[in-house]
Motif scaffolding. Structure first.
Motif, PDB file in Angstrom:
ATOM      1  N   PRO A  42       0.671  -1.311  -0.406  1.00  0.00           N
ATOM      2  CA  PRO A  42      -0.377  -0.070   0.080  1.00  0.00           C
ATOM      3  C   PRO A  42       0.668   1.032   0.135  1.00  0.00           C
ATOM      4  CG  PRO A  42      -0.825  -1.205   1.393  1.00  0.00           C
ATOM      5  CD  PRO A  42       0.169  -2.177   1.016  1.00  0.00           C
ATOM      6  N   ASN A  43       2.078   1.162   0.244  1.00  0.00           N
ATOM      7  CA  ASN A  43       2.995   2.239   0.737  1.00  0.00           C
ATOM      8  C   ASN A  43       3.667   2.568  -0.860  1.00  0.00           C
ATOM      9  OD1 ASN A  43       4.764  -0.075   0.167  1.00  0.00           O
ATOM     10  ND2 ASN A  43       5.493   1.213   2.319  1.00  0.00           N
ATOM     11  N   GLY A  44       3.645   2.006  -1.514  1.00  0.00           N
ATOM     12  CA  GLY A  44       4.431   1.594  -3.319  1.00  0.00           C
ATOM     13  C   GLY A  44       5.148   1.203  -3.504  1.00  0.00           C
ATOM     14  N   THR A  45       6.239   0.474  -2.199  1.00  0.00           N
ATOM     15  CA  THR A  45       7.369  -0.015  -2.476  1.00  0.00           C
ATOM     16  C   THR A  45       6.596  -1.401  -2.834  1.00  0.00           C
ATOM     17  OG1 THR A  45       7.360  -1.188  -0.220  1.00  0.00           O
ATOM     18  CG2 THR A  45       8.137   1.279  -0.399  1.00  0.00           C
ATOM     19  N   VAL A  46       7.847  -2.681  -3.521  1.00  0.00           N
ATOM     20  CA  VAL A  46       7.234  -3.868  -4.453  1.00  0.00           C
ATOM     21  C   VAL A  46       8.850  -4.393  -2.921  1.00  0.00           C
ATOM     22  CG1 VAL A  46       8.016  -4.716  -6.399  1.00  0.00           C
ATOM     23  CG2 VAL A  46       7.579  -2.502  -6.613  1.00  0.00           C
ATOM     24  N   ARG A  47       7.333  -5.827  -3.293  1.00  0.00           N
ATOM     25  CA  ARG A  47       8.764  -6.749  -2.612  1.00  0.00           C
ATOM     26  C   ARG A  47       8.135  -7.893  -3.053  1.00  0.00           C
ATOM     27  NH1 ARG A  47      10.329  -3.202  -0.378  1.00  0.00           N
ATOM     28  NH2 ARG A  47      10.248  -2.750   1.880  1.00  0.00           N
ATOM     29  N   ILE A  48       9.232  -8.963  -3.175  1.00  0.00           N
ATOM     30  CA  ILE A  48       9.281 -10.256  -4.111  1.00  0.00           C
ATOM     31  C   ILE A  48       9.278 -10.907  -3.025  1.00  0.00           C
ATOM     32  CG2 ILE A  48      10.817 -11.587  -5.896  1.00  0.00           C
ATOM     33  CD1 ILE A  48      11.334  -8.594  -7.906  1.00  0.00           C
ATOM     34  N   ARG A  49       9.013 -11.953  -2.900  1.00  0.00           N
ATOM     35  CA  ARG A  49       8.561 -13.845  -2.313  1.00  0.00           C
ATOM     36  C   ARG A  49      10.263 -14.178  -2.762  1.00  0.00           C
ATOM     37  NH1 ARG A  49       3.664 -13.775   0.350  1.00  0.00           N
ATOM     38  NH2 ARG A  49       1.949 -13.112  -0.616  1.00  0.00           N
ATOM     39  N   ARG A  50      10.889 -14.462  -1.738  1.00  0.00           N
ATOM     40  CA  ARG A  50      11.569 -15.358  -2.099  1.00  0.00           C
ATOM     41  C   ARG A  50      12.120 -15.817  -2.868  1.00  0.00           C
ATOM     42  NH1 ARG A  50      16.893 -15.222  -2.053  1.00  0.00           N
ATOM     43  NH2 ARG A  50      17.045 -14.190   0.084  1.00  0.00           N
ATOM     44  N   SER A  51      10.536 -17.179  -2.714  1.00  0.00           N
ATOM     45  CA  SER A  51       9.922 -18.093  -3.533  1.00  0.00           C
ATOM     46  C   SER A  51       9.895 -18.197  -4.967  1.00  0.00           C
ATOM     47  CB  SER A  51       9.030 -19.566  -2.589  1.00  0.00           C
ATOM     48  OG  SER A  51       7.793 -18.524  -2.765  1.00  0.00           O
ATOM     49  N   GLU A  52       9.278 -17.004  -5.130  1.00  0.00           N
ATOM     50  CA  GLU A  52       8.596 -16.958  -6.237  1.00  0.00           C
ATOM     51  C   GLU A  52      10.490 -16.274  -7.260  1.00  0.00           C
ATOM     52  OE1 GLU A  52       7.504 -15.477  -9.951  1.00  0.00           O
ATOM     53  OE2 GLU A  52       6.008 -16.933  -8.270  1.00  0.00           O
ATOM     54  N   LEU A  53      11.146 -15.637  -6.262  1.00  0.00           N
ATOM     55  CA  LEU A  53      12.593 -15.701  -7.334  1.00  0.00           C
ATOM     56  C   LEU A  53      13.155 -17.330  -7.355  1.00  0.00           C
ATOM     57  CD1 LEU A  53      14.444 -13.490  -7.961  1.00  0.00           C
ATOM     58  CD2 LEU A  53      15.701 -13.302  -5.965  1.00  0.00           C
ATOM     59  N   ASN A  54      12.937 -17.525  -6.998  1.00  0.00           N
ATOM     60  CA  ASN A  54      13.729 -19.170  -6.511  1.00  0.00           C
ATOM     61  C   ASN A  54      12.892 -20.076  -7.851  1.00  0.00           C
ATOM     62  OD1 ASN A  54      15.504 -18.465  -4.851  1.00  0.00           O
ATOM     63  ND2 ASN A  54      13.958 -19.149  -3.293  1.00  0.00           N
ATOM     64  N   ARG A  55      11.285 -19.705  -7.874  1.00  0.00           N
ATOM     65  CA  ARG A  55      10.874 -19.910  -9.288  1.00  0.00           C
ATOM     66  C   ARG A  55      10.867 -19.624 -10.506  1.00  0.00           C
ATOM     67  NH1 ARG A  55       7.309 -19.500 -12.357  1.00  0.00           N
ATOM     68  NH2 ARG A  55       7.645 -17.321 -12.136  1.00  0.00           N
ATOM     69  N   TRP A  56      11.639 -18.533 -10.227  1.00  0.00           N
ATOM     70  CA  TRP A  56      11.551 -17.667 -11.571  1.00  0.00           C
ATOM     71  C   TRP A  56      12.673 -17.545 -11.965  1.00  0.00           C
ATOM     72  CZ3 TRP A  56      15.163 -13.972 -12.349  1.00  0.00           C
ATOM     73  CH2 TRP A  56      15.015 -12.974 -14.014  1.00  0.00           C
ATOM     74  N   LEU A  57      13.998 -18.655 -11.618  1.00  0.00           N
ATOM     75  CA  LEU A  57      15.348 -18.365 -11.812  1.00  0.00           C
ATOM     76  C   LEU A  57      15.475 -19.856 -12.375  1.00  0.00           C
ATOM     77  CD1 LEU A  57      17.340 -17.080  -8.710  1.00  0.00           C
ATOM     78  CD2 LEU A  57      17.669 -16.533 -11.226  1.00  0.00           C
ATOM     79  N   ALA A  58      14.507 -21.143 -11.565  1.00  0.00           N
ATOM     80  CA  ALA A  58      14.970 -22.077 -12.072  1.00  0.00           C
ATOM     81  C   ALA A  58      13.943 -22.153 -13.099  1.00  0.00           C
ATOM     82  CB  ALA A  58      13.842 -22.605 -11.354  1.00  0.00           C
ATOM     83  N   ALA A  59      12.848 -21.592 -13.561  1.00  0.00           N
ATOM     84  CA  ALA A  59      12.451 -21.109 -14.769  1.00  0.00           C
ATOM     85  C   ALA A  59      13.061 -20.884 -16.310  1.00  0.00           C
ATOM     86  CB  ALA A  59      11.294 -20.573 -14.412  1.00  0.00           C
ATOM     87  N   ARG A  60      14.056 -19.623 -15.849  1.00  0.00           N
ATOM     88  CA  ARG A  60      14.950 -20.198 -16.664  1.00  0.00           C
ATOM     89  C   ARG A  60      15.932 -20.501 -17.171  1.00  0.00           C
ATOM     90  NH1 ARG A  60      11.897 -16.368 -16.033  1.00  0.00           N
ATOM     91  NH2 ARG A  60      10.271 -17.523 -18.105  1.00  0.00           N
ATOM     92  N   GLU A  61      16.701 -21.194 -16.007  1.00  0.00           N
ATOM     93  CA  GLU A  61      17.267 -22.129 -16.219  1.00  0.00           C
ATOM     94  C   GLU A  61      16.845 -23.176 -17.454  1.00  0.00           C
ATOM     95  OE1 GLU A  61      18.546 -25.705 -12.621  1.00  0.00           O
ATOM     96  OE2 GLU A  61      20.550 -23.378 -12.961  1.00  0.00           O
ATOM     97  N   ASP A  62      15.852 -23.559 -17.201  1.00  0.00           N
ATOM     98  CA  ASP A  62      15.202 -24.557 -18.192  1.00  0.00           C
ATOM     99  C   ASP A  62      14.968 -24.293 -18.942  1.00  0.00           C
ATOM    100  OD1 ASP A  62      14.820 -26.479 -15.449  1.00  0.00           O
ATOM    101  OD2 ASP A  62      12.318 -25.829 -15.032  1.00  0.00           O
ATOM    102  N   ALA A  63      14.974 -23.306 -19.096  1.00  0.00           N
ATOM    103  CA  ALA A  63      14.861 -22.370 -20.777  1.00  0.00           C
ATOM    104  C   ALA A  63      16.270 -22.161 -21.492  1.00  0.00           C
ATOM    105  CB  ALA A  63      14.157 -20.774 -20.414  1.00  0.00           C
ATOM    106  N   ALA A  64      17.142 -22.318 -20.790  1.00  0.00           N
ATOM    107  CA  ALA A  64      17.758 -21.582 -21.415  1.00  0.00           C
ATOM    108  C   ALA A  64      18.768 -22.703 -22.202  1.00  0.00           C
ATOM    109  CB  ALA A  64      19.674 -21.690 -19.871  1.00  0.00           C
TER     110      ALA A  64
END
Length: 64
Positions: A42-64
């Motif tokens: 609500p204050n406008g700041t952005v956060r990313i869950r650690r699990s989401e970052l890990n999931r996103w990185l794993a997906a990039r690895e599979d696509a490489a």
């Protein structure tokens, strides 16, 4: 559903884990919906869950 202890990372913390990725590149990825899913608080700041970052990185690895 996310783990209740799932750490919420700031953009600088995420960038620390992505060597060579600039802040502007990361924001462009977000704009293009190519980055990890994020949470806008609500204050406008952005956060990313650690699990989401890990999931996103794993997906990039599979696509490489």
């Amino acid at each position: 559903m996310a783990n209740p202890r799932d750490e919420l990372l700031t953009i600088p913390q995420v960038l620390d884990e992505l060597p060579g990725v600039s802040k502007s590149t990361f924001y462009r990825w977000r704009q293009l919906k190519k980055g990890p899913r994020s949470i806008k608080l609500p204050n406008g700041t952005v956060r990313i869950r650690r699990s989401e970052l890990n999931r996103w990185l794993a997906a990039r690895e599979d696509a490489a």
